[in-house]
Design a protein around this motif. Structure first.
Motif, PDB file in Angstrom:
ATOM      1  N   GLY A 236     -29.388 -10.887  24.501  1.00 38.28           N
ATOM      2  CA  GLY A 236     -28.056 -10.706  25.067  1.00 38.28           C
ATOM      3  C   GLY A 236     -26.968 -10.813  24.021  1.00 38.28           C
ATOM      4  N   GLN A 237     -27.060 -11.832  23.173  1.00 39.98           N
ATOM      5  CA  GLN A 237     -26.075 -11.994  22.097  1.00 39.98           C
ATOM      6  C   GLN A 237     -26.157 -10.850  21.097  1.00 39.98           C
ATOM      7  OE1 GLN A 237     -26.947 -15.912  20.537  1.00 39.98           O
ATOM      8  NE2 GLN A 237     -25.392 -16.874  21.823  1.00 39.98           N
ATOM      9  N   ALA A 238     -27.366 -10.369  20.821  1.00 40.87           N
ATOM     10  CA  ALA A 238     -27.529  -9.253  19.885  1.00 40.87           C
ATOM     11  C   ALA A 238     -26.848  -7.997  20.415  1.00 40.87           C
ATOM     12  CB  ALA A 238     -29.020  -8.985  19.644  1.00 40.87           C
ATOM     13  N   ILE A 239     -26.969  -7.740  21.720  1.00 40.79           N
ATOM     14  CA  ILE A 239     -26.342  -6.562  22.322  1.00 40.79           C
ATOM     15  C   ILE A 239     -24.827  -6.681  22.273  1.00 40.79           C
ATOM     16  CG2 ILE A 239     -25.976  -5.351  24.517  1.00 40.79           C
ATOM     17  CD1 ILE A 239     -28.922  -5.902  25.174  1.00 40.79           C
ATOM     18  N   LEU A 240     -24.284  -7.831  22.674  1.00 43.64           N
ATOM     19  CA  LEU A 240     -22.840  -8.017  22.679  1.00 43.64           C
ATOM     20  C   LEU A 240     -22.269  -7.928  21.268  1.00 43.64           C
ATOM     21  CD1 LEU A 240     -22.456 -10.971  25.224  1.00 43.64           C
ATOM     22  CD2 LEU A 240     -21.963  -8.552  25.625  1.00 43.64           C
ATOM     23  N   GLU A 241     -22.959  -8.515  20.302  1.00 44.68           N
ATOM     24  CA  GLU A 241     -22.460  -8.509  18.927  1.00 44.68           C
ATOM     25  C   GLU A 241     -22.439  -7.096  18.358  1.00 44.68           C
ATOM     26  OE1 GLU A 241     -21.991  -8.375  14.865  1.00 44.68           O
ATOM     27  OE2 GLU A 241     -23.948  -7.883  15.739  1.00 44.68           O
ATOM     28  N   SER A 242     -23.530  -6.361  18.523  1.00 45.66           N
ATOM     29  CA  SER A 242     -23.595  -5.021  17.939  1.00 45.66           C
ATOM     30  C   SER A 242     -22.649  -4.058  18.660  1.00 45.66           C
ATOM     31  CB  SER A 242     -25.027  -4.488  17.983  1.00 45.66           C
ATOM     32  OG  SER A 242     -25.528  -4.462  19.307  1.00 45.66           O
ATOM     33  N   TYR A 243     -22.538  -4.178  19.987  1.00 42.00           N
ATOM     34  CA  TYR A 243     -21.651  -3.298  20.755  1.00 42.00           C
ATOM     35  C   TYR A 243     -20.191  -3.525  20.344  1.00 42.00           C
ATOM     36  CZ  TYR A 243     -20.253  -0.616  24.957  1.00 42.00           C
ATOM     37  OH  TYR A 243     -19.744   0.321  25.820  1.00 42.00           O
ATOM     38  N   SER A 244     -19.782  -4.779  20.263  1.00 39.11           N
ATOM     39  CA  SER A 244     -18.398  -5.085  19.878  1.00 39.11           C
ATOM     40  C   SER A 244     -18.129  -4.674  18.438  1.00 39.11           C
ATOM     41  CB  SER A 244     -18.108  -6.582  20.070  1.00 39.11           C
ATOM     42  OG  SER A 244     -18.987  -7.382  19.299  1.00 39.11           O
ATOM     43  N   ARG A 245     -19.129  -4.798  17.570  1.00 39.88           N
ATOM     44  CA  ARG A 245     -18.951  -4.411  16.163  1.00 39.88           C
ATOM     45  C   ARG A 245     -18.768  -2.897  16.026  1.00 39.88           C
ATOM     46  NH1 ARG A 245     -23.453  -4.258  12.563  1.00 39.88           N
ATOM     47  NH2 ARG A 245     -24.484  -5.658  14.042  1.00 39.88           N
ATOM     48  N   VAL A 246     -19.531  -2.133  16.809  1.00 47.08           N
ATOM     49  CA  VAL A 246     -19.398  -0.670  16.784  1.00 47.08           C
ATOM     50  C   VAL A 246     -18.009  -0.249  17.269  1.00 47.08           C
ATOM     51  CG1 VAL A 246     -20.167   1.444  17.937  1.00 47.08           C
ATOM     52  CG2 VAL A 246     -21.847  -0.134  16.973  1.00 47.08           C
ATOM     53  N   LEU A 247     -17.552  -0.851  18.369  1.00 48.68           N
ATOM     54  CA  LEU A 247     -16.234  -0.503  18.913  1.00 48.68           C
ATOM     55  C   LEU A 247     -15.116  -0.938  17.972  1.00 48.68           C
ATOM     56  CD1 LEU A 247     -16.699  -1.368  22.709  1.00 48.68           C
ATOM     57  CD2 LEU A 247     -17.010   0.832  21.547  1.00 48.68           C
TER      58      LEU A 247
END
Length: 333
Positions: free
Chosen positions: A297-308
């Motif tokens: 879950g943290q990996a998804i949130l971190e990578s998604y926010s980093r891309v945006l």
């Protein structure tokens, strides 16, 4: 997720709508990747009435709180960024490939001065505007979209920082910390942090005269390492103790302890440094957290926010390029 983003946005280096195929690819891939979050749940107590009227407490599953809060926000930011790109369907400026001039770019004058300005980014298309410059309506539209992208960038960065702060610090990082925080940051910075009565991180940063992002990142790494070194000493824990033990004992620390004071000042210095350089790359600790993180879950949130965050930053930069060309063109007249 980062690979998908590179596929969709990697060659979209200009202010224009995504083509339908890439937009569909982005939506399809994100729906698939984010669907995992539906199964990352936590249990919460809930009151339930039985048929005989008796009230009992049962455990109900729901999406984990960090995902429940941050994922809809990231989805909204995602849609807003796509909307910003879509708003440039009809525009007064166009693009010439670096080092060459297309038929459109030569019809209203040459902009080779701008091409030379971007020699360090030879792969980025060069924006071109009419010989009379952009209209006030076009400039107003660009200013509005720049402000929107700026706000999205700040929101995505805030979520990314929040997620990173919740990730466990790997034992390997704690074991690699220097034995002395003073040795990590150097004597001049240490003396100011230790001897001054009213510590001002902004004043200290002004005195350091940081000349580049590389220097800022190097300083951030050293300050962060010293901060955790002092925290560990404040808790009177040996150098190879895990971060979870340090975190559990922080509430029992003597607030007047020298190491605790230095750790707090290092934390405020790091915060001010990141505020002054918002485009700063991830620190060594952030990279280490991402590398050793096992929470999906943290990996998804971190990578998604980093891309945006990266896309929003690029949009702001592309708009600034258009403004620069427009200003140069009008000044030539």
């Amino acid at each position: 997720m980062v690979i998908t983003a590179a596929t969709v946005f990697g060659q979209n280096l200009r202010l224009e709508p995504l083509n339908p195929e890439k937009k569909a690819l982005w939506k399809r891939e994100m729906d698939c990747l984010l669907s995992v979050c539906d199964y990352i749940v936590e249990f919460t107590p809930k009151s339930h009435n039985l048929r005989n009227g008796a009230a009992v407490e049962i455990m109900e599953s729901r999406q984990r709180s960090d995902i429940y809060i941050n994922l809809p926000a990231l989805r909204k930011l995602d849609a807003m960024l796509i909307e910003i790109l879509d708003s440039f369907q009809d525009r007064e400026f166009w693009y010439a490939e670096q080092g060459s001039m297309s038929a459109n770019s030569t019809r209203m004058g040459s902009f080779r001065r701008v091409v030379q300005r971007n020699d360090e980014k030879w792969w980025v298309p060069v924006p071109c505007v009419p010989s009379s410059g952009l209209t006030e309506k076009a400039r107003k539209h660009l200013r509005h979209k720049r402000e929107c992208a700026n706000q999205i960038h700040k929101a995505a960065m805030s979520i990314n920082n929040s997620v990173l702060s919740e990730m466990e610090i790997p034992d390997s990082y704690m074991a690699s910390l220097p034995k002395s925080g003073r040795a990590s940051i150097g004597d001049p910075i240490y003396r100011y942090m230790y001897t001054t009565e009213k510590f001002s991180p902004e004043y200290l940063l002004d005195c350091l005269n940081i000349a580049s992002e590389h220097e800022a990142l190097e300083l951030a790494d050293r300050v962060e390492a010293s901060m955790y070194t002092w925290r560990r000493k404040a808790c009177r824990i040996h150098s190879k103790s895990s971060w979870s033990m340090v975190k559990d004992l922080m509430s029992d620390v003597d607030r007047s302890d020298k190491n605790h004071i230095l750790a707090e000042r290092a934390e405020s210095l790091l915060f001010s440094l990141k505020q002054r350089y918002p485009e700063l790359s991830q620190t060594s600790l952030d990279t280490c957290k991402i590398q050793y993180n096992r929470d999906v879950g943290q990996a998804i949130l971190e990578s998604y926010s980093r891309v945006l965050e990266g896309l929003a930053f690029n949009i702001v930069a592309w708009i600034e390029d258009v403004f620069f060309v427009d200003s140069t063109t009008r000044n030539q007249d």
